[in-house]
Write a protein that holds these residues in place. Structure first.
Motif, PDB file in Angstrom:
ATOM      1  N   ALA A  63       2.436   2.086   0.184  1.00 26.73           N
ATOM      2  CA  ALA A  63       2.860   3.455   0.485  1.00 26.73           C
ATOM      3  C   ALA A  63       3.659   3.501   1.782  1.00 26.73           C
ATOM      4  N   ALA A  64       3.171   2.815   2.792  1.00 27.14           N
ATOM      5  CA  ALA A  64       3.873   2.805   4.083  1.00 27.14           C
ATOM      6  C   ALA A  64       5.273   2.223   3.939  1.00 27.14           C
ATOM      7  N   GLU A  65       5.417   1.259   3.036  1.00 28.34           N
ATOM      8  CA  GLU A  65       6.717   0.619   2.822  1.00 28.34           C
ATOM      9  C   GLU A  65       7.608   1.398   1.854  1.00 28.34           C
ATOM     10  N   GLY A  66       7.066   2.513   1.313  1.00 32.04           N
ATOM     11  CA  GLY A  66       7.890   3.374   0.476  1.00 32.04           C
ATOM     12  C   GLY A  66       7.710   3.232  -1.015  1.00 32.04           C
ATOM     13  N   TYR A  67       6.547   2.738  -1.445  1.00 33.58           N
ATOM     14  CA  TYR A  67       6.309   2.505  -2.874  1.00 33.58           C
ATOM     15  C   TYR A  67       4.927   2.987  -3.283  1.00 33.58           C
ATOM     16  N   ARG A  68       4.783   3.225  -4.586  1.00 32.24           N
ATOM     17  CA  ARG A  68       3.485   3.418  -5.221  1.00 32.24           C
ATOM     18  C   ARG A  68       3.573   2.798  -6.599  1.00 32.24           C
ATOM     19  N   THR A  69       2.437   2.381  -7.116  1.00 34.74           N
ATOM     20  CA  THR A  69       2.429   1.777  -8.449  1.00 34.74           C
ATOM     21  C   THR A  69       2.411   2.864  -9.513  1.00 34.74           C
ATOM     22  N   ALA A  70       2.809   2.479 -10.712  1.00 35.84           N
ATOM     23  CA  ALA A  70       2.821   3.409 -11.841  1.00 35.84           C
ATOM     24  C   ALA A  70       2.549   2.615 -13.117  1.00 35.84           C
ATOM     25  N   GLY A  71       1.979   3.300 -14.085  1.00 35.29           N
ATOM     26  CA  GLY A  71       1.774   2.699 -15.395  1.00 35.29           C
ATOM     27  C   GLY A  71       0.596   1.759 -15.458  1.00 35.29           C
ATOM     28  N   GLN A  72       0.505   1.072 -16.583  1.00 38.69           N
ATOM     29  CA  GLN A  72      -0.597   0.147 -16.815  1.00 38.69           C
ATOM     30  C   GLN A  72      -0.453  -1.075 -15.918  1.00 38.69           C
ATOM     31  N   GLY A  73      -1.582  -1.692 -15.645  1.00 38.04           N
ATOM     32  CA  GLY A  73      -1.578  -2.904 -14.839  1.00 38.04           C
ATOM     33  C   GLY A  73      -1.287  -2.657 -13.379  1.00 38.04           C
ATOM     34  N   HIS A  74      -1.631  -1.449 -12.899  1.00 34.95           N
ATOM     35  CA  HIS A  74      -1.263  -1.121 -11.521  1.00 34.95           C
ATOM     36  C   HIS A  74      -2.038  -1.936 -10.492  1.00 34.95           C
ATOM     37  N   HIS A  75      -3.244  -2.382 -10.789  1.00 39.59           N
ATOM     38  CA  HIS A  75      -3.971  -3.223  -9.837  1.00 39.59           C
ATOM     39  C   HIS A  75      -3.200  -4.532  -9.634  1.00 39.59           C
ATOM     40  N   HIS A  76      -2.830  -5.157 -10.734  1.00 37.37           N
ATOM     41  CA  HIS A  76      -2.069  -6.410 -10.669  1.00 37.37           C
ATOM     42  C   HIS A  76      -0.748  -6.187  -9.946  1.00 37.37           C
ATOM     43  N   ALA A  77      -0.092  -5.073 -10.229  1.00 36.18           N
ATOM     44  CA  ALA A  77       1.199  -4.775  -9.601  1.00 36.18           C
ATOM     45  C   ALA A  77       1.077  -4.652  -8.086  1.00 36.18           C
ATOM     46  N   VAL A  78      -0.034  -4.102  -7.605  1.00 34.69           N
ATOM     47  CA  VAL A  78      -0.231  -3.983  -6.150  1.00 34.69           C
ATOM     48  C   VAL A  78      -0.138  -5.362  -5.512  1.00 34.69           C
ATOM     49  N   PHE A  79      -0.918  -6.300  -6.011  1.00 33.89           N
ATOM     50  CA  PHE A  79      -0.972  -7.612  -5.374  1.00 33.89           C
ATOM     51  C   PHE A  79       0.312  -8.411  -5.585  1.00 33.89           C
ATOM     52  N   MET A  80       0.987  -8.204  -6.713  1.00 38.69           N
ATOM     53  CA  MET A  80       2.253  -8.901  -6.928  1.00 38.69           C
ATOM     54  C   MET A  80       3.360  -8.321  -6.032  1.00 38.69           C
ATOM     55  N   ALA A  81       3.403  -7.021  -5.890  1.00 40.56           N
ATOM     56  CA  ALA A  81       4.419  -6.397  -5.032  1.00 40.56           C
ATOM     57  C   ALA A  81       4.174  -6.748  -3.566  1.00 40.56           C
ATOM     58  N   LEU A  82       2.910  -6.840  -3.170  1.00 41.54           N
ATOM     59  CA  LEU A  82       2.610  -7.196  -1.781  1.00 41.54           C
ATOM     60  C   LEU A  82       3.140  -8.575  -1.420  1.00 41.54           C
ATOM     61  N   ARG A  83       3.301  -9.451  -2.410  1.00 41.66           N
ATOM     62  CA  ARG A  83       3.880 -10.775  -2.143  1.00 41.66           C
ATOM     63  C   ARG A  83       5.294 -10.642  -1.576  1.00 41.66           C
ATOM     64  N   LYS A  84       5.964  -9.568  -1.920  1.00 39.71           N
ATOM     65  CA  LYS A  84       7.331  -9.339  -1.425  1.00 39.71           C
ATOM     66  C   LYS A  84       7.340  -8.663  -0.059  1.00 39.71           C
ATOM     67  N   LEU A  85       6.204  -8.128   0.352  1.00 38.77           N
ATOM     68  CA  LEU A  85       6.125  -7.376   1.611  1.00 38.77           C
ATOM     69  C   LEU A  85       5.371  -8.110   2.708  1.00 38.77           C
ATOM     70  N   MET A  86       4.736  -9.204   2.356  1.00 42.06           N
ATOM     71  CA  MET A  86       3.925  -9.948   3.322  1.00 42.06           C
ATOM     72  C   MET A  86       4.473 -11.363   3.474  1.00 42.06           C
ATOM     73  N   ASP A  87       4.260 -11.935   4.638  1.00 44.73           N
ATOM     74  CA  ASP A  87       4.677 -13.312   4.885  1.00 44.73           C
ATOM     75  C   ASP A  87       3.961 -14.261   3.938  1.00 44.73           C
ATOM     76  N   GLU A  88       4.632 -15.344   3.620  1.00 43.79           N
ATOM     77  CA  GLU A  88       4.098 -16.321   2.677  1.00 43.79           C
ATOM     78  C   GLU A  88       2.750 -16.883   3.128  1.00 43.79           C
ATOM     79  N   GLU A  89       2.509 -16.923   4.425  1.00 42.97           N
ATOM     80  CA  GLU A  89       1.246 -17.453   4.928  1.00 42.97           C
ATOM     81  C   GLU A  89       0.044 -16.632   4.444  1.00 42.97           C
ATOM     82  N   HIS A  90       0.285 -15.412   3.964  1.00 45.21           N
ATOM     83  CA  HIS A  90      -0.801 -14.557   3.480  1.00 45.21           C
ATOM     84  C   HIS A  90      -0.888 -14.507   1.951  1.00 45.21           C
ATOM     85  N   HIS A  91      -0.037 -15.238   1.267  1.00 43.94           N
ATOM     86  CA  HIS A  91      -0.046 -15.190  -0.195  1.00 43.94           C
ATOM     87  C   HIS A  91      -1.330 -15.744  -0.784  1.00 43.94           C
ATOM     88  N   HIS A  92      -1.995 -16.664  -0.082  1.00 40.37           N
ATOM     89  CA  HIS A  92      -3.247 -17.217  -0.611  1.00 40.37           C
ATOM     90  C   HIS A  92      -4.302 -16.120  -0.763  1.00 40.37           C
TER      91      HIS A  92
END
Length: 147
Positions: A63-92
């Motif tokens: 939300a702070a970065e300007g997005y919200r999830t929509a549709g089915q699979g929104h839990h999965h989408a949160v964690f996949m989208a965060l990969r684009k917003l967080m440094d690779e060191e936190h992907h684990h």
């Protein structure tokens, strides 16, 4: 998948967050972290609650970065989208939380005695660290959104 591809597929929508919204999401995180440690609840239920704390922290960063999830699979989408917003060191940790999402689904929909006490304790620890990390990221990137 890039953030633009998430938007194009309808899994993300543009969103204008407010400080009140971010504050309420972190209030849920705090509540759920406390509730996940309540003795007497099943390990499955406490795992589900701890998972929700991490999910809401993730939703706050989105939300702070300007997005919200929509549709089915929104839990999965949160964690996949965060990969684009967080440094690779936190992907684990995002991988770990996505694994917890699968475990949560089993506990929520398919059975009982899915989670162990050790798994719950680990998820509570990780969800706490994750929520602090995301709160700090929001504070650094969008200081007006953190009260």
């Amino acid at each position: 998948m890039s953030l633009q591809e998430f938007l194009d597929s309808g899994r993300l929508k543009r969103h204008k967050a407010t400080a009140d919204e971010i504050g309420k999401l972190f209030d849920v995180v705090k509540r759920d972290l406390a509730d996940a440690q309540v003795k007497g609840l099943s390990a499955d239920r406490r795992l589900t609650i701890a998972y929700n704390a991490a999910l809401q922290a993730g939703r706050a960063l989105l939300a702070a970065e300007g997005y919200r999830t929509a549709g089915q699979g929104h839990h999965h989408a949160v964690f996949m989208a965060l990969r684009k917003l967080m440094d690779e060191e936190h992907h684990h940790v995002l991988d770990y939380l996505d694994d917890c999402r699968s475990k949560r689904n089993l506990a929520e929909y398919l059975g009982t005695e899915v989670a162990s006490e050790q798994e719950v304790a680990e998820l509570v620890r990780e969800a706490k660290k994750f929520s602090v990390l995301l709160h700090d990221l929001i504070h650094k990137r969008h200081p007006l959104l953190i009260k």
